[in-house]
Each structure stands twice: as C-alpha cells, then as structure tokens.
Design an enzyme around this catalytic site. Structure first.
Site, PDB file in Angstrom:
ATOM      1  N   ARG A 175       0.857  -1.199   0.000  1.00 22.24           N
ATOM      2  CA  ARG A 175       0.000   0.000   0.000  1.00 22.24           C
ATOM      3  C   ARG A 175       0.885   1.239   0.000  1.00 22.24           C
ATOM      4  O   ARG A 175       0.697   2.169   0.756  1.00 22.24           O
ATOM      5  CB  ARG A 175      -0.937   0.036   1.213  1.00 22.24           C
ATOM      6  CG  ARG A 175      -1.705  -1.208   1.427  1.00 22.24           C
ATOM      7  CD  ARG A 175      -3.120  -1.072   0.883  1.00 22.24           C
ATOM      8  NE  ARG A 175      -3.714  -2.388   0.780  1.00 22.24           N
ATOM      9  CZ  ARG A 175      -4.267  -3.021   1.815  1.00 22.24           C
ATOM     10  NH1 ARG A 175      -4.326  -2.452   2.977  1.00 22.24           N
ATOM     11  NH2 ARG A 175      -4.751  -4.215   1.647  1.00 22.24           N
TER      12      ARG A 175
ATOM     13  N   ARG B 184      -4.389   5.488   0.638  1.00 24.59           N
ATOM     14  CA  ARG B 184      -5.222   6.543   1.227  1.00 24.59           C
ATOM     15  C   ARG B 184      -4.501   7.436   2.220  1.00 24.59           C
ATOM     16  O   ARG B 184      -5.027   8.453   2.625  1.00 24.59           O
ATOM     17  CB  ARG B 184      -6.458   5.915   1.869  1.00 24.59           C
ATOM     18  CG  ARG B 184      -7.472   5.510   0.818  1.00 24.59           C
ATOM     19  CD  ARG B 184      -8.561   4.680   1.412  1.00 24.59           C
ATOM     20  NE  ARG B 184      -7.996   3.469   1.987  1.00 24.59           N
ATOM     21  CZ  ARG B 184      -8.707   2.530   2.588  1.00 24.59           C
ATOM     22  NH1 ARG B 184      -9.985   2.666   2.700  1.00 24.59           N
ATOM     23  NH2 ARG B 184      -8.112   1.458   3.068  1.00 24.59           N
TER      24      ARG B 184
ATOM     25  N   ARG C 284      -8.918   9.860  -5.889  1.00 21.67           N
ATOM     26  CA  ARG C 284     -10.034   8.951  -5.632  1.00 21.67           C
ATOM     27  C   ARG C 284     -11.376   9.673  -5.518  1.00 21.67           C
ATOM     28  O   ARG C 284     -12.418   9.044  -5.608  1.00 21.67           O
ATOM     29  CB  ARG C 284      -9.740   8.145  -4.362  1.00 21.67           C
ATOM     30  CG  ARG C 284      -8.780   7.002  -4.612  1.00 21.67           C
ATOM     31  CD  ARG C 284      -9.472   5.769  -5.172  1.00 21.67           C
ATOM     32  NE  ARG C 284     -10.230   5.105  -4.110  1.00 21.67           N
ATOM     33  CZ  ARG C 284     -11.524   5.235  -3.910  1.00 21.67           C
ATOM     34  NH1 ARG C 284     -12.247   5.978  -4.704  1.00 21.67           N
ATOM     35  NH2 ARG C 284     -12.113   4.620  -2.915  1.00 21.67           N
TER      36      ARG C 284
ATOM     37  N   ASP D 144      -4.631  -4.512  -7.767  1.00 21.94           N
ATOM     38  CA  ASP D 144      -5.125  -5.198  -6.576  1.00 21.94           C
ATOM     39  C   ASP D 144      -5.129  -6.691  -6.820  1.00 21.94           C
ATOM     40  O   ASP D 144      -5.328  -7.144  -7.953  1.00 21.94           O
ATOM     41  CB  ASP D 144      -6.535  -4.747  -6.199  1.00 21.94           C
ATOM     42  CG  ASP D 144      -6.864  -5.204  -4.777  1.00 21.94           C
ATOM     43  OD1 ASP D 144      -6.465  -4.519  -3.833  1.00 21.94           O
ATOM     44  OD2 ASP D 144      -7.448  -6.293  -4.628  1.00 21.94           O
TER      45      ASP D 144
ATOM     46  N   TYR E 293     -10.944 -15.281  -0.305  1.00 21.39           N
ATOM     47  CA  TYR E 293     -11.879 -14.254  -0.797  1.00 21.39           C
ATOM     48  C   TYR E 293     -13.041 -14.873  -1.569  1.00 21.39           C
ATOM     49  O   TYR E 293     -14.192 -14.459  -1.437  1.00 21.39           O
ATOM     50  CB  TYR E 293     -11.152 -13.241  -1.690  1.00 21.39           C
ATOM     51  CG  TYR E 293     -10.489 -12.143  -0.901  1.00 21.39           C
ATOM     52  CD1 TYR E 293     -11.257 -11.169  -0.264  1.00 21.39           C
ATOM     53  CD2 TYR E 293      -9.109 -12.067  -0.781  1.00 21.39           C
ATOM     54  CE1 TYR E 293     -10.667 -10.162   0.466  1.00 21.39           C
ATOM     55  CE2 TYR E 293      -8.501 -11.058  -0.052  1.00 21.39           C
ATOM     56  CZ  TYR E 293      -9.290 -10.107   0.577  1.00 21.39           C
ATOM     57  OH  TYR E 293      -8.701  -9.108   1.304  1.00 21.39           O
TER      58      TYR E 293
HETATM   59  O1  CP3 Z   1       0.472   0.719  -3.387  1.00 19.76           O
HETATM   60  C1  CP3 Z   1       0.544  -0.516  -3.341  1.00 19.76           C
HETATM   61  O2  CP3 Z   1       0.991  -1.172  -2.403  1.00 19.76           O
HETATM   62  C2  CP3 Z   1       0.149  -1.269  -4.589  1.00 19.76           C
HETATM   63  C3  CP3 Z   1      -1.097  -1.745  -4.707  1.00 19.76           C
HETATM   64  C4  CP3 Z   1      -1.774  -2.796  -3.857  1.00 19.76           C
HETATM   65  C5  CP3 Z   1      -3.118  -2.632  -3.514  1.00 19.76           C
HETATM   66  N1  CP3 Z   1      -3.580  -3.797  -3.024  1.00 19.76           N
HETATM   67  C6  CP3 Z   1      -3.880  -1.401  -3.716  1.00 19.76           C
HETATM   68  C7  CP3 Z   1      -5.086  -1.153  -2.916  1.00 19.76           C
HETATM   69  C8  CP3 Z   1      -1.385  -4.064  -3.465  1.00 19.76           C
HETATM   70  C9  CP3 Z   1      -0.027  -4.710  -3.533  1.00 19.76           C
HETATM   71  C10 CP3 Z   1      -2.552  -4.695  -2.965  1.00 19.76           C
HETATM   72  C11 CP3 Z   1      -2.593  -6.086  -2.533  1.00 19.76           C
HETATM   73  C12 CP3 Z   1      -3.740  -6.537  -1.767  1.00 19.76           C
HETATM   74  N2  CP3 Z   1      -5.062  -6.286  -1.984  1.00 19.76           N
HETATM   75  C13 CP3 Z   1      -3.640  -7.454  -0.715  1.00 19.76           C
HETATM   76  C14 CP3 Z   1      -2.375  -8.072  -0.251  1.00 19.76           C
HETATM   77  C15 CP3 Z   1      -1.629  -7.172   0.627  1.00 19.76           C
HETATM   78  C16 CP3 Z   1      -2.232  -7.049   1.952  1.00 19.76           C
HETATM   79  O3  CP3 Z   1      -2.519  -5.927   2.349  1.00 19.76           O
HETATM   80  O4  CP3 Z   1      -2.386  -8.081   2.623  1.00 19.76           O
HETATM   81  C17 CP3 Z   1      -4.943  -7.699  -0.248  1.00 19.76           C
HETATM   82  C18 CP3 Z   1      -5.323  -8.593   0.888  1.00 19.76           C
HETATM   83  C19 CP3 Z   1      -5.841  -6.961  -1.068  1.00 19.76           C
HETATM   84  C20 CP3 Z   1      -7.311  -6.922  -0.990  1.00 19.76           C
HETATM   85  C21 CP3 Z   1      -7.757  -5.565  -0.667  1.00 19.76           C
HETATM   86  N3  CP3 Z   1      -7.794  -4.520  -1.554  1.00 19.76           N
HETATM   87  C22 CP3 Z   1      -8.179  -5.082   0.578  1.00 19.76           C
HETATM   88  C23 CP3 Z   1      -8.249  -5.901   1.855  1.00 19.76           C
HETATM   89  C24 CP3 Z   1      -8.516  -3.731   0.409  1.00 19.76           C
HETATM   90  C25 CP3 Z   1      -9.153  -2.802   1.389  1.00 19.76           C
HETATM   91  C26 CP3 Z   1      -8.128  -2.198   2.230  1.00 19.76           C
HETATM   92  C27 CP3 Z   1      -8.727  -1.183   3.150  1.00 19.76           C
HETATM   93  O5  CP3 Z   1      -7.957  -0.745   3.993  1.00 19.76           O
HETATM   94  O6  CP3 Z   1      -9.913  -0.853   3.036  1.00 19.76           O
HETATM   95  C28 CP3 Z   1      -8.214  -3.387  -0.914  1.00 19.76           C
HETATM   96  C29 CP3 Z   1      -8.350  -2.058  -1.509  1.00 19.76           C
HETATM   97  C30 CP3 Z   1      -7.066  -1.420  -1.922  1.00 19.76           C
HETATM   98  N4  CP3 Z   1      -6.076  -2.059  -2.614  1.00 19.76           N
HETATM   99  C31 CP3 Z   1      -6.707  -0.059  -1.764  1.00 19.76           C
HETATM  100  C32 CP3 Z   1      -5.472   0.112  -2.405  1.00 19.76           C
HETATM  101  C33 CP3 Z   1      -4.703   1.386  -2.590  1.00 19.76           C
HETATM  102  C34 CP3 Z   1      -7.561   1.014  -1.115  1.00 19.76           C
HETATM  103  C35 CP3 Z   1      -8.544   1.391  -2.125  1.00 19.76           C
HETATM  104  C36 CP3 Z   1      -9.185   2.716  -1.875  1.00 19.76           C
HETATM  105  O7  CP3 Z   1     -10.127   2.762  -1.091  1.00 19.76           O
HETATM  106  O8  CP3 Z   1      -8.740   3.684  -2.491  1.00 19.76           O
END
Ligand code: CP3
Length: 323
Positions: free
Chosen positions: A2, A6, A15, A51, A128
């Site tokens: 991440r 955010r 966003r 993602d 998931y």
């Molecule tokens: O910037 C980065 O690191 C690159 C992008 C990245 C995202 N997701 C963007 C994202 C990466 C590498 C991921 C992987 C991801 N996605 C994982 C594995 C890493 C981890 O954290 O365990 C998982 C489990 C997901 C599934 C996922 N996607 C979740 C659980 C969420 C919600 C997170 C939250 O805090 O609400 C997302 C959304 C997500 N993926 C966001 C981002 C930047 C937030 C989206 C937003 O609201 O703008």
C-alpha cells in the site's frame, strides 16, 4: 505495501474523481500515481498499482470495492457443486490493463528502481472467493478445505494455474521481481498449511523459478515460516509477529528476507519510527539480502511525515560490527 494509498492526500484527491476499480483499470493513472509516490518517498522499488482481487473477475466472480467496507467478491463459492463457478482463467487479455500498467510504470521509473509485479497466493484468493470478502475466522473456507478436500484442491489448482500465468505475463510486460501475497494464511494450523496450501503455492513458485526473483509474503502466524520457506521463494516476507533475526535464522541465510516493521509504528512519532526502524535494521546484522519493508500495508491514517522519516532512517543506516 500500500505504497500508494489513502494515507497520501494526492491519492485521496484522485479517488474523489475515480473509483478504485476504475483507477485499477486505467493504466495511465496507475503508473502516474505510483511514479509520483516513488519519487515522493525515495524508495528503491515500486509495486505495480493494482489489486490482487482483479484476477477473479475474468474467472467469473463479481468484484466490488466500497468505501469503508473493504472488498467484496460474489457470489461466494461454498460447496463442491459451486466450485465450477470459478472458471479457468482463459482470457488473459482481460487483464491487459495490468500489463499496460506494468509497461508504463517500468518505462517511467529510473533504471535503478525495481518494479515488483504481484498476485495473491492461492490460499488468500480462495479465502476471498469462499468468504466473499475479508473475514475474521475464515470458517467457510476451512469448512470446504476440511470437509471436502477434493473440491478444495480443485479450486486451489485452478487458482494456482491462473496465478502463475498472470505473474509470467507481468514478467513479460517488464516486472523485475514478483511477489505473492498470502495475506490471510496465518489463520491456519501448520499441518493444514502443509496439506492444503503448500503444494499449490509451490506450484506457482516453481513456474517462476529462475525467471525473476520471487518474494513470498505471508502474515499472521510465524509458526508457518519453515513451511512457507519449503513452498519456495527467493525472499520470504514476514510480519512483525516474529523478530527479524529469528525469522531469518529460521528461513536460513541462503534466502533473502523482507520485513518487518509493524505498520502501526508509523502512527506514532518520528522518534519512535526511527528507533523501531533501527531495531529491525540491527537485527539484520548488516547481512546482504535484507529488503527493509513494513510487515503489512501502510494504514490509511498514517502521517506522510512518518513514512518519510522511515525512508530516511533506512537510507542513512550504516551497519556496524559485522565480522
Ligand atoms: O500501493 C501498493 O501497495 C500497490 C497496490 C496494492 C493494492 N492492493 C492497492 C489497494 C497491493 C499490492 C494490494 C494487494 C492486496 N489487496 C492485498 C495483499 C496485501 C495485503 O494488504 O495483505 C490484499 C489482501 C488486497 C485486498 C484488498 N484490496 C483489501 C483488503 C482492500 C481494502 C483495504 C482497506 O484498507 O480498506 C483493498 C483495496 C485497496 N487495494 C486499496 C489500495 C490502494 C484502497 C482502495 C481505496 O479505497 O482507495
């Protein structure tokens, strides 16, 4: 992890105009936000902005990201009869936007900054698909895994095949390194990992071996470490629930290690960030092969200032005392 997210005002601004899924499917924006973030932070590697759930759409699942609730995947697959609803990843071209994001990001990065492609590990994707979203206990996933192993293995094999193809395509598009995320596997007992997960993660990792370095990341249960190592990966990514020194000793110094600052440390003060980062660095004892990282993703409430302090601390660190 991440890296762009955010916690960054620029990201939040973007966003307001574009929902997350649309953002992921607009390669120009993905590369822009990542290139901007890497430059702002001054880190050595960029992860593709995407993602891990996107792969599930061309496999027949519906995806939704709603603000504040986390992602949802539907309709969930819970029985052997439903496993067929997750189909083989036939059309990789439906993920062309990811490959384009890889190409554009690689083209925009300085030559000495690596680009990391990524995918979910089979267990985390299966979790998931079965739970329909993030879960606390993963009871539905465990019910299928333990109650109907042949349906479970069929599902995992399908996910492993899809994941390997997806990662190889990211390598072809220019990813220098790839990472598989087994974010939720920590809910499992070691014997269940060995029996129901390890063969499938290994299948993915074997297909990448020798092409690019692979980071195998997991969280939640450090007792899995020897088995995660056995499954494979040139580097093993660990969270903060185990000391980096103990983790590396367990993994073996013939592999690289990635980690492992608790992202919650970044919610505190610059001084605490510095102290805790130095503690992790010292545990690596200056050995080559430590990729400094957080143990999990940057939290949305994180002050940017603390992230910058962290990068500066790691950059300035001079290991001493190594014989
Ligand atoms: O910037 C980065 O690191 C690159 C992008 C990245 C995202 N997701 C963007 C994202 C990466 C590498 C991921 C992987 C991801 N996605 C994982 C594995 C890493 C981890 O954290 O365990 C998982 C489990 C997901 C599934 C996922 N996607 C979740 C659980 C969420 C919600 C997170 C939250 O805090 O609400 C997302 C959304 C997500 N993926 C966001 C981002 C930047 C937030 C989206 C937003 O609201 O703008």
């Amino acid at each position: 992890m991440r890296q762009a997210g955010r916690y960054l005002p620029e990201y939040r601004q973007l966003r307001q105009r574009v929902d997350f899924l649309t953002l992921c499917k607009t390669p120009q924006l993905c590369s822009q936000i990542m290139l901007h973030t890497v430059e702002r932070l001054g880190v050595d590697a960029a992860i593709v902005f995407s993602d891990l759930l996107l792969i599930l759409e061309p496999m027949g699942m519906r995806l939704r990201f709603s603000d504040g609730e986390g992602p949802s995947v539907g309709p969930p697959i819970r029985t052997a009869a439903e496993v067929g609803r997750l189909h083989e990843l036939e059309r990789l071209d439906q993920l062309d936007f990811v490959m384009e994001a890889v190409r554009l990001t690689r083209a925009g990065l300085p030559a000495d900054v690596s680009l990391i492609g990524f995918a979910g590990a089979p267990f985390t994707l299966a979790a998931y698909v079965i739970e329909g979203g993030t879960s606390r206990h993963y009871h539905h996933a465990k019910r299928l895994m333990l109650g109907d192993p042949s349906a479970w293995h069929a599902l995992m094999e399908r996910l492993a095949r899809a994941t390997a193809r997806y990662l190889l395509a990211q390598v072809a598009a220019g990813a220098d390194v790839v990472q598989i995320f087994d974010s939720w596997v920590g809910c499992l007992a070691t014997e269940d990992y060995r029996r129901y997960v390890l063969p499938h993660s290994r299948a993915v990792l074997q297909q990448l071996a020798g092409r690019v370095p692979v980071i195998h990341f997991f969280t939640g249960n450090p007792a899995l470490l020897p088995l995660v190592r056995e499954a494979g990966g040139d580097a093993i990514g660990v969270d903060w629930r185990i000391g980096l020194d103990e983790a590396w000793r367990t993994v073996g110094y013939d592999r690289a290690i990635q980690g492992n600052l608790d992202p919650a440390v970044l919610l505190s003060t610059p001084q605490v960030v510095r102290d805790r980062a130095l503690a992790v660095l010292r545990q690596a004892e200056g050995r080559p092969g430590h990729i400094f990282n957080l143990g999990h993703g940057v939290l949305p409430q994180t002050p940017v200032e603390n992230v910058l302090t962290l990068v500066e601390t790691v950059r300035e660190f001079q290991p001493t005392g190594r014989p």
